[in-house]
Write an enzyme that holds these catalytic residues in place. Structure first.
Site, PDB file in Angstrom:
ATOM      1  N   TYR A   1      25.207 100.493 -11.138  1.00 43.29           N
ATOM      2  CA  TYR A   1      26.385  99.898 -11.764  1.00 43.29           C
ATOM      3  C   TYR A   1      27.629 100.285 -10.970  1.00 43.29           C
ATOM      4  O   TYR A   1      27.974 101.461 -10.906  1.00 43.29           O
ATOM      5  CB  TYR A   1      26.473 100.412 -13.205  1.00 43.29           C
ATOM      6  CG  TYR A   1      27.577  99.832 -14.062  1.00 43.29           C
ATOM      7  CD1 TYR A   1      28.281  98.686 -13.713  1.00 43.29           C
ATOM      8  CD2 TYR A   1      27.902 100.448 -15.276  1.00 43.29           C
ATOM      9  CE1 TYR A   1      29.270  98.173 -14.516  1.00 43.29           C
ATOM     10  CE2 TYR A   1      28.894  99.943 -16.091  1.00 43.29           C
ATOM     11  CZ  TYR A   1      29.576  98.802 -15.713  1.00 43.29           C
ATOM     12  OH  TYR A   1      30.563  98.294 -16.524  1.00 43.29           O
TER      13      TYR A   1
ATOM     14  N   LYS B   1      24.673  95.861 -10.637  1.00 44.20           N
ATOM     15  CA  LYS B   1      25.649  95.214 -11.507  1.00 44.20           C
ATOM     16  C   LYS B   1      26.990  95.415 -10.830  1.00 44.20           C
ATOM     17  O   LYS B   1      27.506  96.524 -10.750  1.00 44.20           O
ATOM     18  CB  LYS B   1      25.657  95.835 -12.905  1.00 44.20           C
ATOM     19  CG  LYS B   1      26.724  95.212 -13.815  1.00 44.20           C
ATOM     20  CD  LYS B   1      26.823  95.899 -15.165  1.00 44.20           C
ATOM     21  CE  LYS B   1      27.936  95.274 -15.988  1.00 44.20           C
ATOM     22  NZ  LYS B   1      28.126  95.980 -17.295  1.00 44.20           N
TER      23      LYS B   1
END
Length: 326
Positions: A151, A179
Site C-alpha cells: 500500500y 495499491k
C-alpha cells in the site's frame, strides 16, 4: 536480502498470488460499532452480504476505512477470522496487518494468515520513516508469510514507495501488487513493468483502469454503491457513470476518510451512528447534501436499513473510545 538485481531474485509467483492479481473490485470495508463501542458483527455481516450480492470480489479488513488503527489486535484478528469463516467462500479476505513497527507487523501478518486471510495489506513505516533499504526489509518481513498487496499512500505515511523500491520486491513469490495512490502516471509506469496495480483513488479509478493499466480499484465508495463500482471496473468504459459518481467521491473525501463514508452509512441506517474517536460526523449541511446526492444517483443502488435514508441530527450521534470504556 540479496543485493543482486531484481530479475535474478525473481521466483515463480504462487498460484494464490496469481489468482489475487485478477481481482478488479475490492472494498475497504467499514467496521461498524454498537452503542457500547464494541464491533457490531450483525451490522458488519449485513454490509458484507450487500457486497457479495453486488459482485465485490474481495474485502480489505481493518484498513484505514475499517479503522484498523483504532482496533485492538485481538479485535482486528477476530474480525479477519470471522469474515473468512462466514464469507470466505464468496470473496477474498485481505487483512490490513501492516504497520509502523516491523516486528509487530510481522507477528500480525503471521497471525492473520493463521486466522485464514487470503492476503495481507502491507504499508511502509509511517511517522518513523526509514531508508529505501529499510522499506524493502520491512516489507519482506511481511511477504514471507503469504500473498501481500503493498500500500503506497504518501499522503498518510509521509514517504513514497518509489518504483525502484517496488521492483526490488516485485520478484517475490508472494508479491501480489500495489495499491497505488500516486495517480495515473505512477500506475502506468508500474503497469508497464508488469506490476499489478489497484487505484487507491476512487475519483481516478475508472480512468486508471481503462486508460493507464490498473487492474482495478481498492475502493471506499464501493461501501455504498458496490454495484455501480463493479460496472466501472468490469464493463466497458462508462464515462457517463464515472461523471455521475464524481460528486459522491468529492463528498466522501471532503473530510479525511473514513468520516464521510461512516456518516453516510449511518444516515442510510445500515449501522448505528457511533464513532470511535478521533472520528466524528460531518456538518449538518454536508449531511443534507449527502441525502440529496443519494437521491440523485438512486437510492436503489445503496444499502439501506429499517429506518431508510434520513438526515441525522447532531444529537443522534455518539462518540466512544473503544469497547472497554462503556
Amino acid at each position: 536480502m540479496s543485493d543482486g538485481p531484481p530479475q535474478k531474485q525473481a521466483r515463480m509467483a504462487t498460484p494464490k498470488t496469481l489468482e489475487l492479481r485478477k481481482l478488479r473490485l475490492m472494498t475497504a470495508i467499514k467496521t461498524p460499532y454498537t452503542a457500547d463501542g464494541n464491533v457490531d458483527l450483525p451490522a458488519f455481516d449485513r454490509l458484507v452480504e450487500h457486497q457479495v450480492a453486488n459482485g465485490v470480489e474481495a474485502l480489505i479488513v481493518g484498513g484505514t476505512t475499517g479503522e484498523g488503527h483504532l482496533l485492538s489486535w485481538a479485535e482486528h484478528l477476530f474480525l479477519i477470522a470471522h469474515v473468512k469463516a462466514k464469507f470466505g467462500d464468496k470473496l477474498a479476505i485481505v487483512g490490513n496487518t501492516g504497520g509502523l513497527c516491523t516486528g509487530e507487523a510481522a507477528v500480525a501478518t503471521r497471525k492473520g494468515f493463521a486466522a485464514g486471510m487470503d492476503c495481507s495489506l502491507l504499508i511502509n513505516p509511517y511517522y518513523g520513516k526509514t531508508s529505501a533499504k529499510g522499506i524493502v526489509m520491512h516489507l519482506e518481513n511481511g511477504l514471507k508469510y503469504g500473498p501481500a498487496i503493498i500500500y503506497n499512500v504518501p499522503g498518510r505515511t509521509g514517504q513514497d514507495i518509489k518504483p525502484e523500491i517496488i521492483m526490488q520486491i516485485a520478484g517475490h513469490e508472494h508479491f501480489v501488487g500495489v495499491k497505488e495512490c500516486m495517480g495515473h502516471e505512477r500506475i502506468a509506469e508500474l503497469s508497464s513493468m508488469g506490476v499489478a496495480c489497484w487505484s487507491g483513488n476512487d475519483e481516478q479509478c475508472h480512468e486508471s483502469r481503462h486508460k493507464h493499466g490498473a487492474v482495478g480499484v481498492i475502493s471506499v465508495t464501493s461501501n455504498v454503491v458496490p454495484g455501480l463500482m463493479r460496472k466501472l471496473m468490469h464493463e466497458a468504459p462508462n464515462d457517463a457513470l464515472d461523471a455521475q459518481l464524481q460528486p459522491l467521491y468529492t463528498w466522501l473525501f471532503t473530510e479525511p476518510n473514513p468520516i464521510g463514508v461512516n456518516t453516510l452509512l449511518m444516515q442510510l441506517g445500515v449501522c448505528e451512528p457511533v464513532f470511535r474517536l478521533p472520528y466524528t460526523f460531518t456538518s449538518h449541511t454536508a449531511r443534507e447534501e449527502s441525502v440529496a446526492l443519494v437521491k440523485k444517483i438512486g437510492l436503489e443502488h445503496f444499502p439501506t436499513g429499517p429506518k431508510g435514508l434520513q438526515v441525522l441530527a447532531d444529537a443522534d450521534f455518539k462518540h466512544v473510545l473503544n469497547g472497554d470504556d462503556a
